[in-house]
Design a protein around this motif. Structure first.
Motif, PDB file in Angstrom:
ATOM      1  N   GLN A 199      11.888 -73.715  57.440  1.00 56.00           N
ATOM      2  CA  GLN A 199      10.691 -73.481  56.645  1.00 56.00           C
ATOM      3  C   GLN A 199       9.435 -73.423  57.481  1.00 56.00           C
ATOM      4  N   ARG A 200       9.547 -73.709  58.773  1.00 54.36           N
ATOM      5  CA  ARG A 200       8.275 -73.832  59.463  1.00 54.36           C
ATOM      6  C   ARG A 200       7.755 -72.547  60.065  1.00 54.36           C
ATOM      7  N   LYS A 201       8.190 -71.454  59.517  1.00 47.71           N
ATOM      8  CA  LYS A 201       7.600 -70.167  59.891  1.00 47.71           C
ATOM      9  C   LYS A 201       7.682 -69.905  61.376  1.00 47.71           C
ATOM     10  N   ARG A 202       8.771 -70.277  61.970  1.00 51.74           N
ATOM     11  CA  ARG A 202       8.905 -69.996  63.381  1.00 51.74           C
ATOM     12  C   ARG A 202       9.536 -68.618  63.604  1.00 51.74           C
ATOM     13  N   GLU A 222      13.516 -78.177  56.481  1.00 46.74           N
ATOM     14  CA  GLU A 222      12.466 -78.350  57.477  1.00 46.74           C
ATOM     15  C   GLU A 222      12.485 -77.234  58.523  1.00 46.74           C
ATOM     16  N   PHE A 223      13.555 -77.181  59.292  1.00 45.44           N
ATOM     17  CA  PHE A 223      13.578 -76.255  60.415  1.00 45.44           C
ATOM     18  C   PHE A 223      13.314 -74.807  60.004  1.00 45.44           C
TER      19      PHE A 223
END
Lengths: 349, 349
Positions: free
Chosen positions: B122-125, B119-120
């Motif tokens: 993978q969110r393109k941050r 999740e963390f």
DNA sequence: ACGACTAATGTAAGCGTTTGCGGTGGATTC
DNA sequence: GAATCCACCGCAAACGCTTACATTAGTCGT
């Protein structure tokens, strides 16, 4: 690119429903939600942080500003903060306001420092800020306020900012009382100093607690017993050498304002042939991981928990509805941990 | 809200020009740029990170994943990485992959750990990732690869990932040779261990360097001289007590695989009445800030520089045009720093 | 059986930038 | 002096979501 549309398509719903399902909104039928979740899972879809932020105005990201990165205490705070933020689905972005003398962005006016306040913190990358042990001037404080996000200080002297802090006076008093209760009357205090002298009241508070304890025990304070160091092992060592080298001092116990300084004190004592605790008792503050190793009696202030508290305080503000298992209590815990470095005072030689 | 439109209005240009001016694009007339900059300054305007990211696909943010947050080495790496990223206008978001036994997300399979990867991250941050001393399984590596961003490892055993690392074999060899050159022949090695035994080859490399140096000096290796600890002071202390307590060992020098273990060794030696360096020489690896204090001879590996290098490597990839004053050189520097903990071997008692 | 709700979903208008494309006007070329 | 070029700038379409509002289909009461 697997966007929300792909997921919508696969699940046979609109993108709006996907968004709602993934965000856990209550207005989605259980069956639909399940289908959406499954589709997302299958495609490995994760909401794009920037798109979501732009649309919703929330970043799900909290900023942490720290003066030190490689000191145990600060690392531990960071660890606690990260854990509770991550558990709530938040990211943590880190800002280092370097407080070391050489080359660091110590002084207000330093370009790196200005840039942090004027640029980095202003670009709306975070929903809230945690400022740890930060000393700053009015302009900087004002610029923090201008970002208009929840802000919580941790242990720093931020005037007008909601700040979590242990009761430094009480902690120091407790430490000193422990020594008093062991029969010590010549109790030295290794106090702390700040990088630049501004109103960093932590050392003052701790000294106040020390003096209060003495007064209540009817022990007259002797200014020669109080010395300042910079919170490090080396600093504590140097000051303790002075203390023990001065024939007028005759200290039988040392209360250091941090564990690291206490470690320095213990090593110094040993180097000049004083046994701890037989000849000299030493107590610190922090709950440093090395206390166990050195057998140092200390007041543990649970830095990880401080990080957790700071984070959960903000989360509660950011998400008023959600249940965070964070305590309402604002006062930070501390606890006397007795080990082998303190003992009954030897009868005067 | 002061958006780009306000600035455009005030400067008397279109938003497109404001964007270009602020981004430093070359197709803006100097006079125009000046007016825009002034307008932005006056309004206190700073580009919104999420809007910019969404439109450009670049976040100007780099992720750093670390197994420890409160250890000196890791904090120092973080410090170096943060400095070079900040200087380039990048933010740093921190991900903690907890590697402590109790409660930490140690083992693959731990939900927190899975969530980080699934999740963390993978969110393109972030535009890129730095993975420090990370041990992970294939699924995790695969999920890292799936995010499709530049990735650089630092000192970890990441197969197939471009990794910056000191030459551990050479470093260990150098340390051992230093002891050999002082006439020592009974040289013990305090080796490191990993939290879980996977292919963490750092300890193996260092041991290999140690053994090579012995071989080249025609000193026969004695397995009793090699012990493992967990990289901490306490670990180094315990192992050294064993070493010095065993009458068969007869070590006159210790090469510890980390400075912290070396500190433990020094303290242990003193506790059993051995003088350092007269009776026992000790050398470590790292360049820990406490080396100065303890007088520990070490091989400095400049952790801050390692962080800088990792960051600048990524920056070069993210911004091929810009000039980063980072060296092309991939090999990380190290340096023997001789202090008071090593001396000529005493003639056999 | 019909209106009034309610629950679930869809439609579409943003969110605040960036950037490809096209336009304008002055300088340059022959 | 016409043709060409270039430097500079504006227009408007994305970027990938969220959410107010509209819509649809049941439910319920009488």
């Amino acid at each position: 690119m697997t966007s929300i549309e792909k997921v919508a398509e696969l699940a046979g719903v609109s993108t709006a429903t996907v968004s709602r399902a993934l965000a856990g909104k209550p207005t989605v039928a259980a069956a639909t939600r399940a289908r959406v979740l499954e589709a997302a899972q299958e495609l490995g879809y994760v909401v794009s942080a920037s798109a979501s932020s732009l649309a919703s105005g929330k970043t799900r990201n909290v900023g942490v500003v720290m003066p030190f990165l490689n000191r145990w205490f600060f690392g531990s705070v960071l660890k606690g903060a990260h854990r509770t933020l991550a558990d709530a689905g938040y990211d943590l972005t880190l800002y280092h306001l370097d407080s070391e003398r050489e080359g660091g962005a110590t002084e207000p006016g330093d370009p790196r420092r200005t840039r942090l306040f004027e640029e980095f913190l202003q670009r709306k990358r975070v929903d809230a800020l945690i400022a740890v042990s930060l000393e700053m001037n009015d302009a900087e404080l004002e610029s923090l306020r201008r970002i208009g996000k929840p802000l919580v200080g941790l242990g720093g002297p931020l005037s007008g900012v909601p700040t979590l802090s242990i009761d430094d006076v009480a902690v120091a008093k407790l430490a000193t009382e422990h020594l008093v209760s062991l029969g010590h009357t010549r109790i030295a205090h290794v106090s702390g100093t700040s990088t630049y002298a501004r109103d960093f009241h932590l050392p003052a508070h701790r000294r106040e607690g020390y003096e209060t304890a003495l007064r209540e025990a009817n022990i007259t304070a002797d200014p020669r017993l109080v010395r300042s160091a910079d919170f490090t092992i080396a600093g504590g060592y140097a000051v303790t050498r002075q203390l023990l080298g001065d024939p007028e001092v005759r200290a039988t116990a040392i209360f250091a304002a941090s564990d690291e300084m206490a470690f320095g004190a213990m090593i110094a004592a040993r180097d000049v042939g004083r046994r701890v605790p037989e000849d000299l008792s030493v107590i610190g503050i922090d709950g440093h991981e090395l206390c166990e190793f050195f057998g140092l009696t200390t007041i543990d202030q649970f830095p990880e928990i401080q990080g957790e508290r700071a984070a959960s305080t903000l989360l509660r503000e950011l998400e008023p509805h959600t249940q965070h298992h964070a305590p309402e209590n604002v006062s930070l815990p501390y606890e006397l941990a007795v080990r082998k470095s303190t003992a009954v005072a030897a009868s005067p030689a």
